[in-house]
Design a protein around this motif. Structure first.
Motif, short mmCIF file in Angstrom:
data_model
loop_
_atom_site.label_atom_id
_atom_site.label_comp_id
_atom_site.label_asym_id
_atom_site.label_seq_id
_atom_site.Cartn_x
_atom_site.Cartn_y
_atom_site.Cartn_z
N ALA A 37 3.26 0.06 1.86
CA ALA A 37 3.18 0.22 3.32
C ALA A 37 3.23 1.69 3.74
O ALA A 37 2.84 2.03 4.85
CB ALA A 37 4.33 -0.54 3.98
N HIS A 38 3.72 2.56 2.86
CA HIS A 38 3.90 3.97 3.24
C HIS A 38 2.81 4.89 2.73
O HIS A 38 2.84 6.09 2.99
CB HIS A 38 5.25 4.47 2.72
N MET A 39 1.85 4.33 1.97
CA MET A 39 0.90 5.20 1.29
C MET A 39 0.12 6.10 2.24
O MET A 39 -0.01 7.30 2.01
CB MET A 39 -0.05 4.38 0.45
N ALA A 40 -0.38 5.50 3.33
CA ALA A 40 -1.18 6.28 4.27
C ALA A 40 -0.32 7.35 4.95
O ALA A 40 -0.75 8.50 5.11
CB ALA A 40 -1.82 5.36 5.31
N ASP A 41 0.91 6.96 5.33
CA ASP A 41 1.81 7.91 5.99
C ASP A 41 2.15 9.08 5.08
O ASP A 41 2.20 10.23 5.51
CB ASP A 41 3.12 7.21 6.40
N LEU A 42 2.40 8.77 3.81
CA LEU A 42 2.73 9.83 2.85
C LEU A 42 1.59 10.83 2.77
O LEU A 42 1.82 12.04 2.75
CB LEU A 42 2.99 9.23 1.46
N ARG A 43 0.37 10.31 2.74
CA ARG A 43 -0.77 11.21 2.60
C ARG A 43 -0.96 12.04 3.87
O ARG A 43 -1.35 13.21 3.80
CB ARG A 43 -2.04 10.42 2.27
N ALA A 44 -0.63 11.43 5.03
CA ALA A 44 -0.82 12.14 6.29
C ALA A 44 0.25 13.21 6.50
O ALA A 44 -0.04 14.32 6.91
CB ALA A 44 -0.82 11.15 7.44
N ASP A 45 1.51 12.85 6.23
CA ASP A 45 2.60 13.79 6.47
C ASP A 45 3.79 13.47 5.57
O ASP A 45 4.65 12.68 5.92
CB ASP A 45 3.04 13.73 7.95
N PRO A 46 3.85 14.12 4.41
CA PRO A 46 4.95 13.80 3.48
C PRO A 46 6.30 14.30 3.95
O PRO A 46 7.32 13.87 3.42
CB PRO A 46 4.52 14.49 2.19
N GLY A 47 6.34 15.22 4.94
CA GLY A 47 7.62 15.75 5.38
C GLY A 47 8.36 16.38 4.21
O GLY A 47 7.76 17.13 3.42
N PRO A 48 9.65 16.07 4.06
CA PRO A 48 10.43 16.70 2.98
C PRO A 48 10.18 16.07 1.61
O PRO A 48 10.75 16.51 0.63
CB PRO A 48 11.88 16.45 3.41
N VAL A 49 9.32 15.05 1.56
CA VAL A 49 9.12 14.31 0.30
C VAL A 49 8.05 15.01 -0.54
O VAL A 49 6.91 15.13 -0.12
CB VAL A 49 8.68 12.86 0.59
N SER A 50 8.45 15.51 -1.72
CA SER A 50 7.46 16.25 -2.50
C SER A 50 6.96 15.48 -3.72
O SER A 50 6.00 15.89 -4.34
CB SER A 50 8.04 17.60 -2.93
N TRP A 51 7.62 14.38 -4.09
CA TRP A 51 7.13 13.60 -5.23
C TRP A 51 7.46 12.13 -4.99
O TRP A 51 8.25 11.81 -4.09
CB TRP A 51 7.71 14.10 -6.55
N VAL A 52 6.86 11.26 -5.77
CA VAL A 52 7.09 9.83 -5.57
C VAL A 52 7.30 9.14 -6.92
O VAL A 52 6.85 9.62 -7.96
CB VAL A 52 5.93 9.13 -4.82
N GLU A 53 7.99 8.02 -6.83
CA GLU A 53 8.23 7.21 -8.02
C GLU A 53 7.60 5.84 -7.80
O GLU A 53 7.66 5.27 -6.72
CB GLU A 53 9.74 7.06 -8.25
N VAL A 54 6.99 5.34 -8.86
CA VAL A 54 6.30 4.06 -8.80
C VAL A 54 6.77 3.23 -9.98
O VAL A 54 6.91 3.74 -11.09
CB VAL A 54 4.77 4.28 -8.88
N HIS A 55 7.01 1.96 -9.75
CA HIS A 55 7.35 1.08 -10.86
C HIS A 55 6.15 0.99 -11.80
O HIS A 55 5.02 0.77 -11.35
CB HIS A 55 7.73 -0.32 -10.36
N ALA A 56 6.41 1.14 -13.09
CA ALA A 56 5.32 1.11 -14.07
C ALA A 56 4.51 -0.18 -13.92
O ALA A 56 3.28 -0.17 -14.00
CB ALA A 56 5.90 1.19 -15.48
N GLU A 57 5.22 -1.28 -13.63
CA GLU A 57 4.56 -2.58 -13.58
C GLU A 57 3.67 -2.71 -12.33
O GLU A 57 2.86 -3.64 -12.23
CB GLU A 57 5.60 -3.70 -13.62
N ASN A 58 3.82 -1.79 -11.37
CA ASN A 58 2.93 -1.78 -10.20
C ASN A 58 1.81 -0.76 -10.37
O ASN A 58 1.09 -0.46 -9.41
CB ASN A 58 3.72 -1.45 -8.93
N ALA A 59 1.67 -0.21 -11.56
CA ALA A 59 0.64 0.81 -11.79
C ALA A 59 -0.29 0.38 -12.92
O ALA A 59 -0.90 1.21 -13.57
CB ALA A 59 1.30 2.15 -12.11
#
Lengths: 315, 284
Positions: A37-59
């Protein structure tokens, strides 16, 4: 390296020479567990967030829009691949097909970090979708050591192993064949060369459920091996008059977790920190704001470095 | 099993915990896990894990099958999912496709007998899920077959897109699915008397497409997917459907992006049909 947000640019600039773009994860970087749900927002404005973690099983998509979206995120941000399905503590041996899938994910996304749990989640061919606890016996230590070795060999890189949230303890096996979790992790780190993903929320949850002192846990844990810190919130439920802390990642991190985070940073110095939120997921702005508060704590710790704990504080 | 008085092995403990988590209420099973209660019984401690497994798996199934869940309501869905879980717990740590077998389960699940189309809706949602994450491939342009010299065309083989899926239903399953989507027109309705549907699913670009087709077109695609020549595939289609219209079918199939390669006779001619390409490297 196009469209890098300001923070990520600073991150990229700070990377050691020779490190490929976006592969390095500086100690002063705050990330979040990425929700679709946050993917588009992250790409538009990550704010203080500089990296992300993804569950291996969702990749593990072979192709399609979900894979392409993750590839796009990876182009802009360092990534951590966090497995929840390998069952490092499974008595029946690692699922080789799943390990091969994990290898493909790591090859494809070149994550900065790869982690799994000190737990088991499959038995008799059934996947239980829960991180179940181990007794901290010699047998378990040998088993997990073998599985971490096998995983690191298959991936060609070290992994981080996360301390689990626990709801039960085991009766001691034969006398003397029982360790506290920090001691078990210390032995595992020493034997395998793996790192530690220290989840401070899990420490608070386990400490509440099993009755130990979180600070004593830090005293015994292999803090020099911490490669990442997890911060999250939990719920408290009363069962038969006993308060049980449930690790639901469903609310902002409470004061007790933040205090333990600050104490951990005081002992370890700054470490890449991840905010986890998996239920009652708030809008991106709220999550980014909470990540910003962690960022303030992390930067404060980085500006006032403390010496690492001496080896004598560990047994 | 361990000797009396000795600590249970890890394998024994984990088998016991698994059985309790999956639903066993036998106190002897819980005892075999060798758990310290700390103010609760071992069974109460294990119930925390049982709840996590059940709640998160029911939630995952609902996320995979949102229309089925909407059709029956949250409470009914949870009940059905719980019953399904008892006999068919997941075997893979990838839950994005979990629920294969749920359609067959629903077909025999007495409380759902009044919704005979429900299993096919589950099949459709499952097919869409697996199409969504299937491997990428570039569809042939619409005129690709027209560019092949006519005498060679019957001997050509065609590669079918890895995302191709289909559902054959005695119910208007595609319209039942569509009426639960946000773009469904407010004044439209679905009647179960509308009859069945053969539904083809493709993913020419980033979005899934879903269209109805005749049985002949489906036979053509299945034969091509098995590596048969166009000539053999057409024979299969005509056997299924005497009124099979090749031109119309190929236009349809190409517009859905379901073909990704046309292989002229030559290297492959006279060889056994190629086995179908693995659909998705990462599927369990």
């Amino acid at each position: 390296m196009t469209h890098l947000p300001a923070r990520a640019q600073a991150v990229a600039a700070a990377r050691p020479e020779g490190t490929p773009p976006s592969d390095a994860l500086p100690a002063r970087a705050v990330g979040v567990g990425l929700k679709p749900a946050h993917m588009a927002d992250l790409r538009a404005d990550p704010g203080p967030v500089s990296w992300v973690e993804v569950h291996a099983e969702n990749a593990m998509q072979a192709g399609g829009p979900r894979r392409h979206a993750l590839e796009a995120v990876r182009r802009d941000h360092p990534l951590s691949i966090h497995g929840v399905g390998l069952s490092l503590g499974g008595a029946e041996g690692l699922d080789r097909a799943h390990l091969a899938r994990l290898r493909r994910v790591v090859d494809r996304y070149q994550p900065a970090l790869v982690s799994e749990h000190l737990a088991w989640c499959a038995s008799g061919g059934t996947f239980l979708n829960d991180l179940l606890p181990l007794p901290y016996t010699d047998e378990a230590l040998d088993l997990v050591t073998r599985h971490v070795d096998q995983t690191q060999e298959a991936l060609g890189r070290p992994i981080l192993v996360e301390n689990p949230s626990r709801y039960l303890a085991f009766d001691p096996g034969r006398p003397g064949d029982d360790r506290e979790e920090p001691e078990f992790l210390t032995a595992l780190v020493r034997r395998t060369g793996c790192g530690l993903l220290l989840d401070v929320n899990n420490i608070v949850v386990s400490a509440g459920n099993l009755g130990f002192d979180p600070l004593a846990y830090l005293d015994g844990a292999p803090l020099d091996a911490v490669g990442e810190i997890h911060v999250a919130g939990h719920a408290v439920r009363r069962i038969d008059g006993v308060d049980i802390r449930i690790d639901d990642h469903g609310s902002p991190a409470p004061e007790a977790v933040l205090a333990l985070y600050v104490e951990t940073l005081r002992r370890t110095g700054p470490r890449p920190t991840l905010l986890e939120r998996d239920t009652n997921v708030p809008p991106w702005a709220a999550l980014a704001a909470e990540a910003g508060r962690l960022d303030d704590l992390l930067q404060a710790a980085a500006d006032h470095p403390q010496p690492m704990p001496t080896p004598e504080t560990r047994r | 099993m361990s000797a009396p008085g000795a600590a249970p092995s890890l394998a024994v403990r984990q088998a016991a915990i698994r059985d309790v988590v999956l639903g066993s209420d036998d106190p002897a099973v819980a005892a075999a896990a060798g758990i310290a209660g700390h103010g609760l019984t071992p069974a109460q401690r294990l119930a925390i894990h049982r709840n996590t497994t059940h709640i998160t798996l029911i939630e995952a199934l609902g996320e995979n099958l949102p229309v089925v869940k909407t059709l029956v309501g949250e409470a009914f869905f949870a009940q059905a999912a719980r019953a399904f879980l008892r006999g068919h717990p997941p075997t893979s740590p990838i839950l994005a496709y979990w629920g294969e077998g749920f359609a067959d389960f629903l077909a025999t699940y007495a409380p759902a007998a009044s919704l005979p189309y429900l299993p096919d809706v589950a099949r459709l949602e499952q097919a869409r899920l697996s199409a969504l994450d299937a491997a990428d491939a570039t569809p042939l342009p619409p005129d690709a077959l027209a560019r092949v010299p006519a005498p060679l065309l019957p001997l050509c083989r065609c590669a079918v897109h890895p995302a191709f899926r289909f559902v054959v239903s005695a119910w208007p399953v595609d319209r039942i699915w569509a009426m639960h989507q946000p773009d469904w027109p407010a004044d439209d309705t679905v009647s179960l008397d509308d009859g069945g549907a053969t539904v083809l699913i493709g993913r020419p670009h980033e979005t899934l497409l879903m269209v109805r087709a005749d049985h002949g077109t489906l036979s053509l695609l299945l034969a091509l997917g098995m590596g048969q020549t166009l000539e053999t595939a057409i024979q299969a289609a005509t056997r299924t459907d005497v009124a099979f219209d090749l031109t119309r079918a190929l236009t349809r199939v190409l517009s859905l992006g379901l073909l990704t390669e046309v292989l002229p006779p030559g290297d492959h001619d006279g060889e056994a049909p190629r086995p179908p390409a693995s659909r998705s490297e990462d599927r369990p």
